[in-house]
Write a protein that holds these residues in place. Sequence first.
Motif, short mmCIF file in Angstrom:
data_model
loop_
_atom_site.label_atom_id
_atom_site.label_comp_id
_atom_site.label_asym_id
_atom_site.label_seq_id
_atom_site.Cartn_x
_atom_site.Cartn_y
_atom_site.Cartn_z
N ALA A 194 0.73 -1.21 -0.01
CA ALA A 194 -0.02 -0.06 0.10
C ALA A 194 0.79 1.28 0.18
O ALA A 194 2.07 1.30 0.31
N PHE A 195 0.15 2.40 -0.52
CA PHE A 195 0.82 3.76 -0.30
C PHE A 195 -0.38 4.57 0.18
O PHE A 195 -1.61 4.12 0.12
N THR A 196 0.11 5.43 1.03
CA THR A 196 -0.96 6.50 1.39
C THR A 196 -0.42 7.89 1.31
O THR A 196 0.48 7.93 0.95
N LEU A 327 -5.28 -2.43 9.47
CA LEU A 327 -4.02 -1.81 9.89
C LEU A 327 -2.94 -2.33 9.22
O LEU A 327 -1.70 -1.78 9.20
N ALA A 328 -2.85 -3.50 8.49
CA ALA A 328 -1.92 -3.94 7.63
C ALA A 328 -1.58 -2.92 6.58
O ALA A 328 -0.53 -2.73 6.04
N VAL A 329 -2.56 -2.20 5.99
CA VAL A 329 -2.42 -1.15 5.14
C VAL A 329 -1.53 -0.10 5.53
O VAL A 329 -0.83 0.42 4.83
N ASP A 330 -1.85 0.29 6.76
CA ASP A 330 -0.98 1.35 7.21
C ASP A 330 0.35 1.00 7.35
O ASP A 330 1.18 1.74 7.21
N LEU A 331 0.57 -0.44 8.05
CA LEU A 331 1.94 -0.55 8.32
C LEU A 331 2.71 -0.82 6.91
O LEU A 331 4.06 -0.55 6.74
N ALA A 332 2.01 -1.53 5.91
CA ALA A 332 2.55 -1.47 4.69
C ALA A 332 2.98 -0.46 4.09
O ALA A 332 4.32 -0.41 3.33
N ALA A 333 2.19 0.94 4.25
CA ALA A 333 2.64 1.96 3.60
C ALA A 333 3.71 2.62 4.45
O ALA A 333 4.49 3.18 3.84
#
Length: 352
Positions: A194-196, A327-333
């Motif tokens: 992911a990117f944020t 929460l994995a999205v935040d960590l991946a980004a």
Amino acid sequence: MIRIALLGAGLIGREHADLMASHPDIAIAAICDPSPEAAKLAERLSVPYRSDYVAMLDELRPDGAIIALPNQLHAPAALACIERGIACLIEKPIAESIASAARIVEASERTGVPVLVGHQRRHSPDIRAAKQAIAAGELGDIVAVNGMTLFDKPANYFDVAWRKSAGGGVLLINLIHDIDILRHLVGEIDSIRAFTSHARGFAVEDGASLSIRFANGALGSFIISDNAVSPWAWEYSSGQALYHPTQPGPCLFLAGRKAALSVSDMYLWRHERDDEHWQHPLARHYRGAAGLPTYVAQLTHFAAVVRREQQPLITARDGMATLAATLAVDLAAREDRTVTLAEMLVQGGAAP
């Protein structure tokens, strides 16, 4: 009649109160919230008011409880209900952390007291119809999915401080619903890249793009922003959201070996013969279905859960998995790497 207590009288809590007040099979046991607004709501609806939910649960012994408190209070309130054998509906997310969610899961599964997590989209007519088409094998094995949630929140939305702080961004407020529907329709998520974005300059994200690998081999992509003008979001396309206008059209696209389906316009595209392929035209078929409005359907289902007539459509364990994937999205980004759901559950102290 079953007696359901409401814990928390904020924006969504007030909606729950009005829904319960108009439901023929439900009586509001009490509204429990220390705010003066909650007392006024209880007075308007002519129902008991309490400020302490533990004392209220012991005194009034409701049949069920709806937990619409701040996220960090979800686990203590849910555990208080479970300890007393009281089924509860917990507004999303199930808890503020995977560790807290795991405590709810353990207590619910150990005692057999049901917990329903408030991912209301699963009760929506379009999502139910999509699930039925997939379960019937109309799409075949799902190969790919693409979706989007793009809308423009006004500047004054962020006048509330917590919406600019950790946990108040588009991931836990909005994307978590999309993650839940992807899990529900496509299958369990294996891993995420992911990117944020932080276009507004706040500490919390206002957008994200995801690349998803599902445990069944399907691949997916998703993009979300609360800083973009568009009609492409379930809140618009479904016609089921409480605070948004209806903008008919699609927001989610599922492609399988046999057919493709777009949600929420509910068109299924397929070849008419098994020997046809990409050089042949596709036929379009409508797969929409009628049903109760989403929030009414959720409340009716919860009433059946309270009576122990149905199992929760979204269990505590299900809600924990959705939280972990979000929460994995935040960590991946943040760490610019692939993050697995199993890793998130282990780090959070929960069994994958």
